[in-house]
Motif scaffolding. Structure first.
Motif, short mmCIF file in Angstrom:
data_model
loop_
_atom_site.label_atom_id
_atom_site.label_comp_id
_atom_site.label_asym_id
_atom_site.label_seq_id
_atom_site.Cartn_x
_atom_site.Cartn_y
_atom_site.Cartn_z
N SER A 1 0.83 -1.19 0.00
CA SER A 1 0.00 0.00 0.00
C SER A 1 0.88 1.25 0.00
CB SER A 1 -0.90 0.01 1.24
OG SER A 1 -1.79 -1.08 1.21
N PRO B 1 -3.52 3.88 3.67
CA PRO B 1 -3.13 2.55 3.20
C PRO B 1 -4.28 1.56 3.28
CG PRO B 1 -1.45 3.46 4.64
CD PRO B 1 -2.64 4.38 4.73
N GLY B 2 -4.43 0.79 2.20
CA GLY B 2 -5.46 -0.24 2.20
C GLY B 2 -6.83 0.24 1.78
N GLY C 1 -3.42 -2.93 -2.94
CA GLY C 1 -2.15 -2.95 -2.25
C GLY C 1 -2.19 -3.90 -1.05
N TYR D 1 -1.40 -3.48 4.83
CA TYR D 1 -2.16 -2.43 5.49
C TYR D 1 -2.51 -2.87 6.91
CZ TYR D 1 -4.64 -5.46 2.30
OH TYR D 1 -5.00 -6.53 1.53
#
Length: 207
Positions: free
Chosen positions: A33, A57-58, A86, A89
């Motif tokens: 991520s 992230p994620g 990604g 995370y």
């Protein structure tokens, strides 16, 4: 003009069964991520907002496909750039992580039209444990891999070469592996990366 510059958004899918039939070559982009997948896709396609990135992230949970039309027949597709979710995370719930891992691994192992994988690695961090797990997923498929070592502008030339050698050694199990220092902002490695991807989508005829 690079055929990648013709890419346009086609479809998003949360599950493998929502993807279009595997009829043309697909090049999958995968990485941790916030590893720079969206930035890489955008600069390779010479478009600012083709792929969207999230600061969380994620957050990007979907498989996004960007179609590349055939210059000789715009109604037909040469292939697709595929932006995979990604990984890495930590802030996301475990059941959600496992679901995405299943989608990610399922695509990489089962997608018949997968022609090659672009693995994005932060050149300053090298190969992480999560990257190695991903390599274990990819290796049995025998698909070629292009490792883009992102943020290459942060290191001097000599250190970039050392980083490339290290990645090649650590991911030797992948077999067909090319590693290229890359920077979306400074356009480092852009032409070399584009040539790999173009050849996967539309292989050049060698006399």
């Amino acid at each position: 003009m690079s055929i990648l510059h013709r890419a346009s958004f086609t479809v998003s899918a949360a599950r493998l069964d929502q993807l279009p039939p595997p009829t043309t070559s697909e090049v999958a982009f995968v990485g941790r991520s916030n590893a720079g997948k969206s930035s890489a896709i955008n600069v390779l396609a010479n478009q600012r907002r083709l792929a969207f990135s999230s600061k969380t992230p994620g957050r990007t949970r979907l498989i996004n496909l960007f179609g590349i039309p055939d210059p000789l027949d715009p109604g037909q597709s040469l292939g697709f750039l595929v932006d995979l979710p990604g990984y890495g995370y930590a802030s996301v719930a475990r059941d959600a992580r496992e679901e995405w891992a299943e989608v990610l691994g399922g695509y990489l192992r089962q997608r018949e039209s997968l022609a090659g994988v672009v693995l994005l690695l932060d050149i300053r961090r090298g190969v992480t444990e999560l990257d190695r797990r991903l390599a274990h997923w990819i290796a049995p498929t025998g698909k070629p891999v292009l490792a883009l070592l992102t943020k290459a502008d942060k290191l001097p030339y000599g250190q970039r070469l050392k980083a490339v050698a290290s990645v090649r050694k650590e991911l030797a199990e992948l077999g067909t592996l090319a590693a290229v220092p890359f920077s979306a902002t400074h356009r480092i490695g852009l032409e070399e990366a584009a040539a790999h991807i173009e050849n996967w989508i539309s292989p050049k005829v060698v006399p």
